[in-house]
Scaffold this motif. Structure first.
Motif, PDB file in Angstrom:
ATOM      1  N   TYR A  70     -47.259   0.088 -14.412  1.00 38.96           N
ATOM      2  CA  TYR A  70     -46.531   0.764 -15.492  1.00 38.96           C
ATOM      3  C   TYR A  70     -45.071   0.971 -15.113  1.00 38.96           C
ATOM      4  CZ  TYR A  70     -50.930   1.887 -17.865  1.00 38.96           C
ATOM      5  OH  TYR A  70     -52.119   1.809 -18.533  1.00 38.96           O
ATOM      6  N   LEU A  71     -44.833   1.400 -13.887  1.00 40.34           N
ATOM      7  CA  LEU A  71     -43.471   1.694 -13.439  1.00 40.34           C
ATOM      8  C   LEU A  71     -42.611   0.438 -13.443  1.00 40.34           C
ATOM      9  CD1 LEU A  71     -41.428   3.688 -12.187  1.00 40.34           C
ATOM     10  CD2 LEU A  71     -42.377   3.094  -9.944  1.00 40.34           C
ATOM     11  N   PHE A  72     -43.124  -0.650 -12.847  1.00 41.47           N
ATOM     12  CA  PHE A  72     -42.340  -1.885 -12.757  1.00 41.47           C
ATOM     13  C   PHE A  72     -42.121  -2.500 -14.134  1.00 41.47           C
ATOM     14  CE2 PHE A  72     -44.262  -2.605  -8.260  1.00 41.47           C
ATOM     15  CZ  PHE A  72     -43.426  -1.615  -7.764  1.00 41.47           C
ATOM     16  N   ARG A  73     -43.164  -2.477 -14.980  1.00 42.24           N
ATOM     17  CA  ARG A  73     -43.018  -3.063 -16.319  1.00 42.24           C
ATOM     18  C   ARG A  73     -42.014  -2.254 -17.140  1.00 42.24           C
ATOM     19  NH1 ARG A  73     -47.935  -3.603 -17.375  1.00 42.24           N
ATOM     20  NH2 ARG A  73     -48.134  -5.857 -17.096  1.00 42.24           N
ATOM     21  N   GLY A  74     -42.138  -0.933 -17.115  1.00 42.22           N
ATOM     22  CA  GLY A  74     -41.205  -0.097 -17.866  1.00 42.22           C
ATOM     23  C   GLY A  74     -39.774  -0.252 -17.388  1.00 42.22           C
ATOM     24  N   ALA A  75     -39.588  -0.301 -16.059  1.00 39.84           N
ATOM     25  CA  ALA A  75     -38.237  -0.453 -15.512  1.00 39.84           C
ATOM     26  C   ALA A  75     -37.652  -1.812 -15.850  1.00 39.84           C
ATOM     27  CB  ALA A  75     -38.274  -0.249 -13.995  1.00 39.84           C
ATOM     28  N   ALA A  76     -38.478  -2.860 -15.786  1.00 41.48           N
ATOM     29  CA  ALA A  76     -37.991  -4.207 -16.112  1.00 41.48           C
ATOM     30  C   ALA A  76     -37.583  -4.297 -17.577  1.00 41.48           C
ATOM     31  CB  ALA A  76     -39.069  -5.241 -15.791  1.00 41.48           C
ATOM     32  N   LEU A  77     -38.395  -3.754 -18.461  1.00 42.74           N
ATOM     33  CA  LEU A  77     -38.054  -3.767 -19.885  1.00 42.74           C
ATOM     34  C   LEU A  77     -36.777  -2.967 -20.147  1.00 42.74           C
ATOM     35  CD1 LEU A  77     -41.650  -3.265 -21.336  1.00 42.74           C
ATOM     36  CD2 LEU A  77     -40.235  -5.318 -21.596  1.00 42.74           C
ATOM     37  N   HIS A  78     -36.623  -1.862 -19.451  1.00 42.09           N
ATOM     38  CA  HIS A  78     -35.414  -1.049 -19.595  1.00 42.09           C
ATOM     39  C   HIS A  78     -34.185  -1.833 -19.141  1.00 42.09           C
ATOM     40  CE1 HIS A  78     -32.700   2.258 -19.738  1.00 42.09           C
ATOM     41  NE2 HIS A  78     -32.762   2.583 -18.468  1.00 42.09           N
ATOM     42  N   LEU A  80     -47.804   7.463 -18.392  1.00 43.38           N
ATOM     43  CA  LEU A  80     -47.884   8.918 -18.201  1.00 43.38           C
ATOM     44  C   LEU A  80     -49.218   9.455 -18.712  1.00 43.38           C
ATOM     45  CD1 LEU A  80     -44.239   9.820 -19.232  1.00 43.38           C
ATOM     46  CD2 LEU A  80     -45.249  10.197 -16.972  1.00 43.38           C
ATOM     47  N   SER A  81     -49.750   8.849 -19.765  1.00 44.05           N
ATOM     48  CA  SER A  81     -51.047   9.309 -20.279  1.00 44.05           C
ATOM     49  C   SER A  81     -52.169   9.006 -19.293  1.00 44.05           C
ATOM     50  CB  SER A  81     -51.335   8.645 -21.634  1.00 44.05           C
ATOM     51  OG  SER A  81     -51.604   7.255 -21.487  1.00 44.05           O
ATOM     52  N   HIS A  82     -51.996   7.959 -18.484  1.00 46.60           N
ATOM     53  CA  HIS A  82     -53.013   7.600 -17.490  1.00 46.60           C
ATOM     54  C   HIS A  82     -52.823   8.331 -16.167  1.00 46.60           C
ATOM     55  CE1 HIS A  82     -53.871   4.131 -20.154  1.00 46.60           C
ATOM     56  NE2 HIS A  82     -55.038   4.100 -19.544  1.00 46.60           N
ATOM     57  N   HIS A  83     -51.576   8.578 -15.791  1.00 45.00           N
ATOM     58  CA  HIS A  83     -51.310   9.082 -14.434  1.00 45.00           C
ATOM     59  C   HIS A  83     -50.669  10.463 -14.399  1.00 45.00           C
ATOM     60  CE1 HIS A  83     -52.415   5.255 -12.598  1.00 45.00           C
ATOM     61  NE2 HIS A  83     -51.746   4.656 -13.570  1.00 45.00           N
ATOM     62  N   GLY A  84     -50.440  11.068 -15.546  1.00 47.35           N
ATOM     63  CA  GLY A  84     -49.830  12.380 -15.552  1.00 47.35           C
ATOM     64  C   GLY A  84     -48.335  12.306 -15.328  1.00 47.35           C
ATOM     65  N   PRO A  85     -47.692  13.460 -15.150  1.00 48.90           N
ATOM     66  CA  PRO A  85     -46.219  13.512 -15.058  1.00 48.90           C
ATOM     67  C   PRO A  85     -45.692  12.993 -13.719  1.00 48.90           C
ATOM     68  CG  PRO A  85     -47.144  15.696 -14.744  1.00 48.90           C
ATOM     69  CD  PRO A  85     -48.298  14.803 -15.082  1.00 48.90           C
ATOM     70  N   PHE A  86     -45.744  11.677 -13.557  1.00 45.97           N
ATOM     71  CA  PHE A  86     -45.247  11.022 -12.347  1.00 45.97           C
ATOM     72  C   PHE A  86     -43.729  10.907 -12.480  1.00 45.97           C
ATOM     73  CE2 PHE A  86     -44.733   6.853  -9.977  1.00 45.97           C
ATOM     74  CZ  PHE A  86     -44.876   7.428  -8.725  1.00 45.97           C
ATOM     75  N   LEU A  87     -42.980  11.469 -11.521  1.00 44.15           N
ATOM     76  CA  LEU A  87     -41.531  11.615 -11.673  1.00 44.15           C
ATOM     77  C   LEU A  87     -40.789  10.304 -11.925  1.00 44.15           C
ATOM     78  CD1 LEU A  87     -40.614  14.430  -9.110  1.00 44.15           C
ATOM     79  CD2 LEU A  87     -41.057  14.601 -11.564  1.00 44.15           C
ATOM     80  N   PRO A  88     -41.070   9.208 -11.196  1.00 39.37           N
ATOM     81  CA  PRO A  88     -40.341   7.959 -11.499  1.00 39.37           C
ATOM     82  C   PRO A  88     -40.570   7.464 -12.924  1.00 39.37           C
ATOM     83  CG  PRO A  88     -41.316   7.836  -9.317  1.00 39.37           C
ATOM     84  CD  PRO A  88     -41.871   9.067  -9.964  1.00 39.37           C
ATOM     85  N   LEU A  89     -41.783   7.643 -13.450  1.00 43.42           N
ATOM     86  CA  LEU A  89     -42.038   7.258 -14.835  1.00 43.42           C
ATOM     87  C   LEU A  89     -41.212   8.119 -15.801  1.00 43.42           C
ATOM     88  CD1 LEU A  89     -45.930   6.785 -14.824  1.00 43.42           C
ATOM     89  CD2 LEU A  89     -44.214   4.978 -15.029  1.00 43.42           C
ATOM     90  N   LEU A  90     -41.124   9.417 -15.510  1.00 48.09           N
ATOM     91  CA  LEU A  90     -40.340  10.314 -16.355  1.00 48.09           C
ATOM     92  C   LEU A  90     -38.859   9.953 -16.311  1.00 48.09           C
ATOM     93  CD1 LEU A  90     -42.022  13.749 -15.532  1.00 48.09           C
ATOM     94  CD2 LEU A  90     -42.077  12.554 -17.732  1.00 48.09           C
ATOM     95  N   GLN A  91     -38.368   9.598 -15.121  1.00 43.03           N
ATOM     96  CA  GLN A  91     -36.942   9.292 -14.985  1.00 43.03           C
ATOM     97  C   GLN A  91     -36.561   8.058 -15.812  1.00 43.03           C
ATOM     98  OE1 GLN A  91     -35.345   6.637 -12.774  1.00 43.03           O
ATOM     99  NE2 GLN A  91     -33.427   7.299 -13.744  1.00 43.03           N
ATOM    100  N   ILE A  92     -37.363   7.011 -15.732  1.00 39.11           N
ATOM    101  CA  ILE A  92     -37.046   5.792 -16.482  1.00 39.11           C
ATOM    102  C   ILE A  92     -37.272   6.008 -17.976  1.00 39.11           C
ATOM    103  CG2 ILE A  92     -37.573   3.345 -16.773  1.00 39.11           C
ATOM    104  CD1 ILE A  92     -38.476   3.357 -13.821  1.00 39.11           C
ATOM    105  N   LEU A  93     -38.309   6.772 -18.339  1.00 40.77           N
ATOM    106  CA  LEU A  93     -38.545   7.073 -19.752  1.00 40.77           C
ATOM    107  C   LEU A  93     -37.359   7.819 -20.342  1.00 40.77           C
ATOM    108  CD1 LEU A  93     -40.260   7.247 -22.307  1.00 40.77           C
ATOM    109  CD2 LEU A  93     -41.402   9.267 -21.318  1.00 40.77           C
TER     110      LEU A  93
END
Length: 291
Positions: free
Chosen positions: A42-50, A66-79
């Motif tokens: 999720y992190l790599f795909r989201g960052a690449a699309l961004h 985030l729905s699968h892994h909860g409030p993971f900070l790197p996911l929140l930062q890129i989102l």
């Protein structure tokens, strides 16, 4: 997780880190089952699309992560960054505040929130957030780059230039720092350095039309035929015009009519040159750049 899937994830992260988001997405397409649900996928795909400015897709991917892994900070930062890029500033602010509620001292979240404040016209608040980030990451090139953007918003061109130089001293090849340094160099009258930095940034991001156009404009300003027009680049053209007229009339009032006439003729020739030269040089540059 199988070894091939782990190898794909590691390779996807490698491509992302060195600035090849398309290859990151290619690697991730080969994942299935639990591997496709790994937080890194999720992190790599989201960052690449961004990075590819496909922010609407990135937002969906990151929210799913985030729905699968909860409030993971790197996911929140890129989102948060993707939401800001889409102009959805209240949502971006909420995401960054959620992350900062979990870790108030995370530099990337502080800088991301600062960029949201800048986009909302809150430069002073953005500056305070950047300084909070600096207290936890004083040697960060991202901090220096953010300081430069705040300085630009506040109209402090010299401070902007100094901060971009600091960013480049940490990472001389960083395209974002190069772009900021190029812009600040142009603002402070150093068109040669401005062109070098903007051309480097444009080469690193060939699909970015804004960077390409900025590099083209810098090349125009740096062309030898444009050097006589440096006063117009360094100062407000109205100031140059008023100054020239004041000199001409000052000479006439001083009884130096012949000299006043010569200066007037020279000024008229300069004005004609300023009207004719830029379009011709721009046409030549556009032909060389393929447009």
């Amino acid at each position: 997780m199988s070894e091939p899937a782990e190898a794909r994830l590691q390779l996807a992260g490698h491509w992302l880190q060195i600035g090849h988001p398309e290859r990151t997405l290619d690697e991730l397409q080969g994942l299935w089952g639990d591997a496709a649900l790994d937080y890194r996928a999720y992190l790599f795909r989201g960052a690449a699309l961004h990075q590819l400015d496909r922010n609407a897709e990135a937002i969906d991917v990151l929210r799913d992560g985030l729905s699968h892994h909860g409030p993971f900070l790197p996911l929140l930062q890129i989102l948060g960054s993707a939401l800001r890029a889409e102009g959805r500033l209240p949502e971006a602010e909420a995401v960054f505040l959620q992350g900062l509620s979990l870790d108030p001292n995370e530099p990337d979240l502080l800088l991301g929130y600062a960029m949201v404040c800048l986009a909302a016209g809150q430069a002073e608040k953005a500056g305070a957030l950047v300084e909070r980030a600096a207290s936890h990451a004083p040697e960060s090139a991202a901090v220096s780059a953010a300081r430069a953007q705040v300085a630009f918003a506040l109209g402090k061109d010299k401070d902007m230039h100094r901060h971009t130089q600091e960013a480049l001293s940490v990472d001389p090849e960083d395209p974002s720092a190069r772009a900021l340094h190029g812009a600040s160099s142009m603002l402070t009258g150093d068109s040669r350095s401005g062109y070098r930095s903007l051309a480097s940034a444009a080469a690193a991001h060939p699909d970015d039309p804004d960077l390409r156009e900025a590099a083209r404009a810098a090349k125009l300003a740096n062309h030898p035929l444009m050097r006589p027009l440096r006063p117009f680049q360094r100062f407000n053209p109205l100031v140059v015009w008023v100054g020239a007229v004041a000199v001409i009339y000052g000479l006439r009032l001083a009884g130096l009519g012949v000299l006043s006439a010569l200066v007037a003729v020279g000024w008229f020739a300069f004005c004609v040159y300023s009207w004719v030269a830029p379009p011709l040089v721009r046409r030549w540059i556009n032909r060389r750049w393929g447009s």
